[in-house]
Scaffold this active site. Structure first.
Site, PDB file in Angstrom:
ATOM      1  N   GLU A  34       9.538  -0.573  16.817  1.00  6.07           N
ATOM      2  CA  GLU A  34       8.467  -1.131  15.992  1.00  6.07           C
ATOM      3  C   GLU A  34       8.598  -2.651  15.882  1.00  6.07           C
ATOM      4  OE1 GLU A  34       8.549   1.202  12.368  1.00  6.07           O
ATOM      5  OE2 GLU A  34       8.001   3.013  13.458  1.00  6.07           O
ATOM      6  N   THR A  77       6.657  10.744   1.659  1.00  4.38           N
ATOM      7  CA  THR A  77       5.360  10.463   2.280  1.00  4.38           C
ATOM      8  C   THR A  77       4.200  10.791   1.336  1.00  4.38           C
ATOM      9  OG1 THR A  77       6.345  10.998   4.411  1.00  4.38           O
ATOM     10  CG2 THR A  77       3.929  10.988   4.302  1.00  4.38           C
ATOM     11  N   ARG A  84       6.159   4.248  -3.646  1.00  2.00           N
ATOM     12  CA  ARG A  84       5.037   5.198  -3.637  1.00  2.00           C
ATOM     13  C   ARG A  84       4.979   5.983  -4.944  1.00  2.00           C
ATOM     14  NH1 ARG A  84       6.209   7.312   2.533  1.00  2.00           N
ATOM     15  NH2 ARG A  84       4.976   5.740   3.655  1.00  2.00           N
ATOM     16  N   ARG A 141      13.947   3.847   3.093  1.00  2.00           N
ATOM     17  CA  ARG A 141      13.131   5.064   2.957  1.00  2.00           C
ATOM     18  C   ARG A 141      13.241   5.622   1.529  1.00  2.00           C
ATOM     19  NH1 ARG A 141       9.544   6.870   6.997  1.00  2.00           N
ATOM     20  NH2 ARG A 141      10.090   9.008   6.479  1.00  2.00           N
ATOM     21  N   ASN A 184      -0.729   5.377   0.880  1.00  2.00           N
ATOM     22  CA  ASN A 184       0.624   5.380   0.318  1.00  2.00           C
ATOM     23  C   ASN A 184       1.367   4.044   0.457  1.00  2.00           C
ATOM     24  OD1 ASN A 184       1.304   5.539   2.979  1.00  2.00           O
ATOM     25  ND2 ASN A 184       2.229   7.578   2.896  1.00  2.00           N
ATOM     26  N   PHE A 221      -5.137  14.116  11.097  1.00  2.00           N
ATOM     27  CA  PHE A 221      -5.304  12.899  10.293  1.00  2.00           C
ATOM     28  C   PHE A 221      -5.163  11.616  11.108  1.00  2.00           C
ATOM     29  CE2 PHE A 221      -0.833  14.286   9.795  1.00  2.00           C
ATOM     30  CZ  PHE A 221      -0.136  13.142  10.202  1.00  2.00           C
TER      31      PHE A 221
END
Ligand code: DAT
Ligand code: MG
Length: 150
Positions: free
Chosen positions: A128, A93, A104, A87, A114, A59
């Protein structure tokens, strides 16, 4: 006071679907500190670097194409255990596994749309943040601070 950092961003679908304010407001109302935020187009190199851990997976090309497909809102949130809490607030996910009440779980249907990314550990958040906010972050203190933080 624990200081954890999470980089979160609305993915392009969050922007396209007019969910920017809804998503921001969940983190804001919870009491986390917004340390950085910007609307930005994502270049392929940044998308690939951001998702480097998934390189080689089937993916991956579609994931990079998706993240580069429109502007995203990149945000840095800070607060006690924000990575773990964030989270939880974002949800699993795969949207069919994300609990109702999560971002989500409430607004997404498919894994490839998502809505929002959240760093999975403090170490990855630091990486990040360096990648997405090389210009640095903002430090400030809320007048509500003593009413939220003990
Ligand atoms: P998360 O975004 O919850 O941290 P992840 O890091 O495992 O999830 O994967 C990053 C993104 O890649 C995820 O938000 C959607 C996409 N993805 C993950 N697993 C996938 C799969 N099996 N099929 C399609 N896309 C997938
Ligand atoms: Mg991840």
């Amino acid at each position: 006071l624990l200081l954890d950092l999470e980089k979160a961003y609305d993915k392009p679908d969050g922007v396209q679907r007019g969910l920017i304010a809804e998503i921001i407001s969940r983190f804001e109302k919870k009491g986390f500190y917004l340390r950085g935020m910007k609307l930005m187009d994502v270049k392929k190199a940044l998308g690939e670097q951001h998702y480097a851990e998934h390189e080689g997976k089937p993916f991956f090309p579609g994931l990079v194409k998706y993240i580069c497909s429109g502007p995203v809102v990149a945000m840095v949130w800070e607060g006690p255990n924000v990575v773990a809490s964030g989270r939880q607030m974002i949800g699993a996910t795969k949207p069919h596994e994300s609990a109702a009440g999560t971002i989500r779980g409430d607004y997404a249907l498919t894994v490839g749309r998502n809505l929002i990314h959240g760093s999975d550990a403090v170490e990855s958040a630091k990486k990040e943040i360096a990648l997405w906010f090389p210009e640095g972050l903002s430090q400030w203190k809320s007048c509500q601070h003593p009413w939220i933080y003990e």
